[in-house]
Design a protein around this motif. Structure first.
Motif, mmCIF file in Angstrom:
data_model
loop_
_atom_site.group_PDB
_atom_site.id
_atom_site.type_symbol
_atom_site.label_atom_id
_atom_site.label_comp_id
_atom_site.label_asym_id
_atom_site.label_seq_id
_atom_site.Cartn_x
_atom_site.Cartn_y
_atom_site.Cartn_z
ATOM 1 N N LEU A 82 -22.895 31.017 -0.353
ATOM 2 C CA LEU A 82 -23.340 32.213 -1.066
ATOM 3 C C LEU A 82 -24.723 32.642 -0.600
ATOM 4 N N ALA A 83 -25.603 31.680 -0.367
ATOM 5 C CA ALA A 83 -26.941 32.018 0.141
ATOM 6 C C ALA A 83 -26.843 32.680 1.512
ATOM 7 N N ALA A 84 -25.950 32.158 2.371
ATOM 8 C CA ALA A 84 -25.771 32.756 3.698
ATOM 9 C C ALA A 84 -25.260 34.186 3.588
ATOM 10 N N PHE A 85 -24.311 34.399 2.679
ATOM 11 C CA PHE A 85 -23.758 35.748 2.486
ATOM 12 C C PHE A 85 -24.835 36.706 1.990
ATOM 13 N N LEU A 86 -25.607 36.292 0.997
ATOM 14 C CA LEU A 86 -26.615 37.180 0.410
ATOM 15 C C LEU A 86 -27.744 37.484 1.388
ATOM 16 N N LEU A 87 -28.146 36.493 2.165
ATOM 17 C CA LEU A 87 -29.207 36.738 3.142
ATOM 18 C C LEU A 87 -28.751 37.705 4.239
ATOM 19 N N GLY A 88 -27.441 37.739 4.473
ATOM 20 C CA GLY A 88 -26.915 38.683 5.455
ATOM 21 C C GLY A 88 -26.979 40.127 5.000
ATOM 22 N N LEU A 89 -27.288 40.346 3.735
ATOM 23 C CA LEU A 89 -27.409 41.703 3.207
ATOM 24 C C LEU A 89 -28.778 42.312 3.460
ATOM 25 N N THR A 90 -29.690 41.536 4.027
ATOM 26 C CA THR A 90 -31.050 42.018 4.241
ATOM 27 C C THR A 90 -31.551 41.598 5.619
ATOM 28 N N ALA A 91 -32.490 42.357 6.136
ATOM 29 C CA ALA A 91 -33.081 42.013 7.428
ATOM 30 C C ALA A 91 -33.857 40.708 7.373
ATOM 31 N N LEU A 92 -34.234 40.261 6.182
ATOM 32 C CA LEU A 92 -34.961 39.000 6.045
ATOM 33 C C LEU A 92 -34.117 37.810 6.482
#
Length: 208
Positions: A82-92
């Motif tokens: 889930l962390a990998a998925f959410l981080l993929g939503l932002t340039a960060l």
């Protein structure tokens, strides 16, 4: 059918190769650091770690390992993907996804190395049953989502300030996420109903 399966698991683009190299490299570095820290633990820290694992195995032999609570099980199963998925939503994600991979490798390797240091080959076997059975599926799923997320973050970073817009994940990427969620749900069921029994039998047989 074969083409449909390949479409789900294939890398979203050629940039996925670079993303795989970066995330795998950080995962490996984190794993090496975890092994080093586990094997270099000395004094009271090493003794406390061994006592903790010994208590765990005693409970396993006695059949006292309770199935994890639902929320705890879901958290352990889905937190990394889930962390990998959410981080993929932002340039960060360009910065934080490699760090996430390093942390995943660190904690996994540290756990296995701790069992190995405390109980030798028998400990490695217990660690495999405890972490490796579901990890054989969970870790590749994590890599797939991390590579996909990193590629998405790279695109978002490149579009920043240029007036270009687009969804972080296309339909094929979302299908991969759905397939990963289904696979992880199976892993959660295995961990809940099968893994405690396997660990108890292995601990009793190895007499650790």
């Amino acid at each position: 059918m074969r083409k449909a399966i390949a479409g789900v698991w294939a890398s979203p683009s050629m940039e996925g190769t670079l993303a795989l190299i970066v995330t795998a490299a950080f995962f490996t570095l984190g794993g090496l650091l975890g092994c080093l820290l586990a094997f270099r633990a000395e004094g009271s820290g090493a003794e406390a770690m061994r006592e903790y694992l010994a208590v765990f195995l005693t409970q396993a032999r006695a059949g006292e390992l309770a199935s994890p609570e639902t929320l705890s099980l879901l958290w352990r199963t889905f937190r990394w993907p889930l962390a990998a998925f959410l981080l993929g939503l932002t340039a960060l994600g360009v910065l934080f996804l490699p760090l996430l991979s390093a942390l995943r490798g660190f904690f996994l390797a540290f756990s296995v190395a701790s069992f190995a240091r405390a109980f030798g080959r028998g400990g490695v076997g217990i660690a495999f049953l405890l972490l490796g059975v579901t990890g054989l599926v969970a870790v590749p799923v994590f890599f797939l989502l991390t590579v996909q997320g990193f590629s998405s973050s790279v695109r978002l970073a490149a579009w920043s300030g240029q007036g270009r817009r687009g969804p972080p994940y296309d339909l094929a990427s979302l299908r991969r996420c759905g397939a990963c969620a289904a696979v992880l749900s199976v892993c959660a069921l295995l961990e809940c109903y099968l893994v405690p029994g396997w660990v108890a039998s292995a601990a009793a047989a190895l007499s650790l």
